[in-house]
Structures are given as C-alpha cells and as structure tokens.
Write an enzyme that holds these catalytic residues in place. Structure first.
Site, short mmCIF file in Angstrom:
data_model
loop_
_atom_site.label_atom_id
_atom_site.label_comp_id
_atom_site.label_asym_id
_atom_site.label_seq_id
_atom_site.Cartn_x
_atom_site.Cartn_y
_atom_site.Cartn_z
N HIS A 1 -8.63 -10.95 -3.73
CA HIS A 1 -7.86 -9.72 -2.98
C HIS A 1 -6.90 -9.09 -4.33
CE1 HIS A 1 -5.72 -7.78 0.71
NE2 HIS A 1 -6.05 -6.97 -0.22
N GLN B 1 -7.79 -15.88 3.66
CA GLN B 1 -7.52 -15.87 2.52
C GLN B 1 -6.62 -16.82 1.94
OE1 GLN B 1 -8.31 -10.84 1.78
NE2 GLN B 1 -6.21 -11.69 1.56
N ASN C 1 1.10 0.77 -2.85
CA ASN C 1 -0.31 0.33 -3.78
C ASN C 1 -1.52 0.86 -3.16
OD1 ASN C 1 -0.30 -1.16 -1.39
ND2 ASN C 1 -0.47 -3.12 -2.35
N ARG D 1 -9.68 -4.83 5.38
CA ARG D 1 -9.58 -6.28 6.16
C ARG D 1 -10.91 -6.57 6.37
NH1 ARG D 1 -5.50 -5.69 3.76
NH2 ARG D 1 -3.41 -5.98 4.32
#
Length: 389
Positions: free
Chosen positions: A333, A314, A147, A285
C-alpha cells in the site's frame, strides 16, 4: 497534557535514510478544487524526507514534547499483546496511516476510555469503526486531499502497466531474456478503450482528467453526480450504478471509500457483468472486492488483469492469494505515501493536532466524525452501519 499514540510503518530494511534521490519538492499551495494545502503554525521536518516510518515520527516529537505532551511511536499494532494495545488504554489521541492501519475496532475503542481523537495521516478512515467512534464521542479526522493526486497518478501507472503488459516485460529484462513475442502477446494500446471509475470524487475525478489525453471514452458512477460543465468538458458518460457501468468498460478503476454500501461490491456477480478481458484497478480498499472472486476471474479469463495496492488485512500475510494470482500488478500500500504526499499529510496531522490541542475548530474538510455523528467530508463520503450519512 495529552498522550499521543502514533502507529507508523517500519523503517527501511537498510536503516533510516541519510540521503535522498532529490534535494527538494516542488511547492504546492492549493489542490485542484482550490482547497489550501495544510497550514500548521510550523513544521519540524524537511519536506521530501521519509516521515511515515517509525523514525520519521511524522515530524511531531519536538512539537508535542516542547508543549508537555507525550508521543509514543510504534509499528507493533497487531496480535495479542501488541504495543499498540498496551499503549492505547490511556491514549488521548491515536494517529494511524491507511498504509499501515491501526484497526480501531469497537472492542479497542471501548477499552480506550480516554480516547478523544483518531487522526488518519492520509485519507480513508475505514480502519476506524465509525459507529463505535460516534457512540463513544471520538472525533475522527483525516488530511483530506493530501495524497489524492498521488493515488490518481498510481492508478494511471497501474492502468498502463497492465494494458501494455509492462511488468512481465520488465521481468524479461531482469532475467536476461529478449523474447519480444512473449512480451507483446498480452500487450494492447489504451487508446480508444472505455475507462470507468467507481466514484468520481477527488481521486476519481483526478484519474479521469489524467486519462482524458489518452483519447479514451470516459465513464463514471457516483452517488453525487458531477456538474454538467465537468461532464461536458471531459465528455463523461454517467451511469446510475457500478452494475450499469461495468458492461461498457475495458478498464474499471475503484476510487470509492469503504463503507457498508461498497463492501464486497465487486463479487462474482458484478465481475461477471464486466467485459471479458477487462482490467480492474483498485487503490481504494481491498474489501470492496471479493478476494476469491478476483482470483477466479483472473484464472478463467474474465479479467485480463488486476492491480492495486490495497489488501486486507494490512500488512498482507505471505500466503495472501493475491500475491500469486495470474496477471496481477499488486504493490504494497504505497500509492498515497510518496515522499511528496508524506510532507503534506505530516503537515496536515500537525494542523489537526494544533487545532484540537488549542481548542479551536478542526477544518471542516478534515472531519469524518464529530459531535456524535458523521461530519464534514465524512457526511459526504461515508455511511454508517445504521444507514446514516
């Protein structure tokens, strides 16, 4: 037989989809560096379907259960008594996504006496305590490159959204307004700006390539300098450190992994070296940035905008300050979890499982930790608390 514990995000609030906006995905067989996309023996899912949520199961259930293995899928990963903690004690394999990370702390790894393999369905394995994984002989693998382009596209989108003041202008339409002056009072052209990336690996380099046609001046810093022909092709300016680079940039994008050398990098001091009115994009991050320093810089005007899709923890709590700071463009995210990316990281997860269950080597580019040390991509991209690479 193995027990595989898979932690995925919740299904859509209206239920798992029965139809999709598109009927198919464009085929991709190789990434820009020539690496092949995942090559499992087969897949039991339809590319383009929602695979990263609980009901999607990364398309793994049939594959595993037909071979006698057990698959447990949950989204309950945090807090005392979570299903993740209950199931982890006798799990052989843990699968987690960066978007909904199951934090494999040293304490959790110590309690998981059977754990041998931790797979990141995606890229970025900092939710695993790599030192503890090394100590306990746990192999850590991720679906490298699956990705990266997805994230790079998200960076470009967020850069333009901030610079052009897109989100407040869109909100004007939703609210029934038409005050053009309000919309353009913070809108600029990206053309001729100086843009720099912290790290120029798979994602950072893809960002640079995609921004080059906008006629911007491109900068980068990385502990591995790019080949001269790439610097010449993109007319890149190399800087030895982020501190050296940021004073020259109108836009800075962070594309580095989180490890001891990058944690807390963008603090008050480094942000103070940036140009007043610069934009900062962080899809890497959250802990690379000092949470409160970002808020201070947005409020006092040092930063004209901050965007990204990475938070800590998260999922981010409702009172996380980044939800309410001025001039932000934050999203959950999602940058690396497009339906296109999901097809690749689900296939890559199966490829890793096929190798591990079959006793054959996992692709070197997928390895982060193996045989008691950093390995493969991990040896190139990460460092440990003890200073190892």
């Amino acid at each position: 037989m193995a027990k595989v514990l898979c932690v995925l995000y919740d299904d859509p609030v209206d239920g798992y989809p029965t139809s999709y906006a598109r009927d198919s995905l464009p085929p991709i067989e190789r990434y820009p560096n020539g690496q092949t996309t995942p090559t499992p023996s087969g897949i039991d899912f339809t590319p383009g379907h929602l695979l990263g949520s609980v009901s999607g199961e990364l398309g793994l259930r049939r594959f595993l259960e037909e071979r006698g293995h057990t698959l447990v899928v949950t989204s309950d990963k945090d807090g005392d008594g979570s299903e993740f903690d209950r199931e982890l004690v006798d799990a052989d394999v843990v699968i987690s996504q960066p978007f909904w990370p199951a934090y494999l702390t040293a304490e959790r790894i110590a309690k998981a006496e059977k754990l041998k393999l931790a797979i990141t369905a995606g890229i970025g394995s900092d939710h695993v305590d790599l030192d503890a994984a090394i100590e306990h002989g746990v192999t850590v693998a991720e679906v490298t490159y699956c990705n990266s382009i997805s994230v790079a596209e998200h960076v470009v989108m967020m850069t333009l959204s901030l610079v052009r003041n897109y989100l407040p202008s869109y909100r004007t339409v939703l609210d029934g307004g038409w005050n053009i002056a309000d919309c353009v009072a913070r809108s600029y052209d990206l053309e001729a700006m100086h843009v720099g990336t912290v790290a120029a690996g798979r994602i950072g380099l893809a960002v640079l390539r995609r921004l080059a046609p906008f006629d911007v001046a491109l900068h980068y810093t990385d502990r591995h300098r790019l080949p001269e022909h790439v610097e010449d092709e993109l007319q890149l300016t190399f800087h030895e450190s982020a501190a050296d680079m940021v004073p020259h940039c109108d836009v800075v994008t962070i594309n580095a992994p989180l490890h001891p050398e990058t944690e807390g990098l963008f603090d008050d001091e480094l942000i103070g070296r940036m140009r007043r009115g610069a934009y900062l994009i962080n899809t890497a991050r959250a802990k690379i940035c000092d949470r409160d320093a970002i808020g201070r810089a947005l409020r006092d005007g040092r930063l004209a905008g901050y965007a990204g899709d990475v938070w800590f923890p998260q999922p981010a709590p409702a009172d996380h300050p980044w939800r309410t700071v001025p001039h932000h463009g934050m999203t959950p995210h999602i940058s690396g979890s497009s339906l296109s990316a999901q097809a690749r990281y689900a296939a890559g997860t199966r490829e890793i499982l096929e190798s591990w269950l079959g006793g054959t080597p996992i692709r070197d580019e997928y390895l982060i930790v193996d045989q008691g040390g950093l390995a493969g991509t991990g040896a190139h991209s990460y460092s440990t608390a003890s200073g190892g690479r």
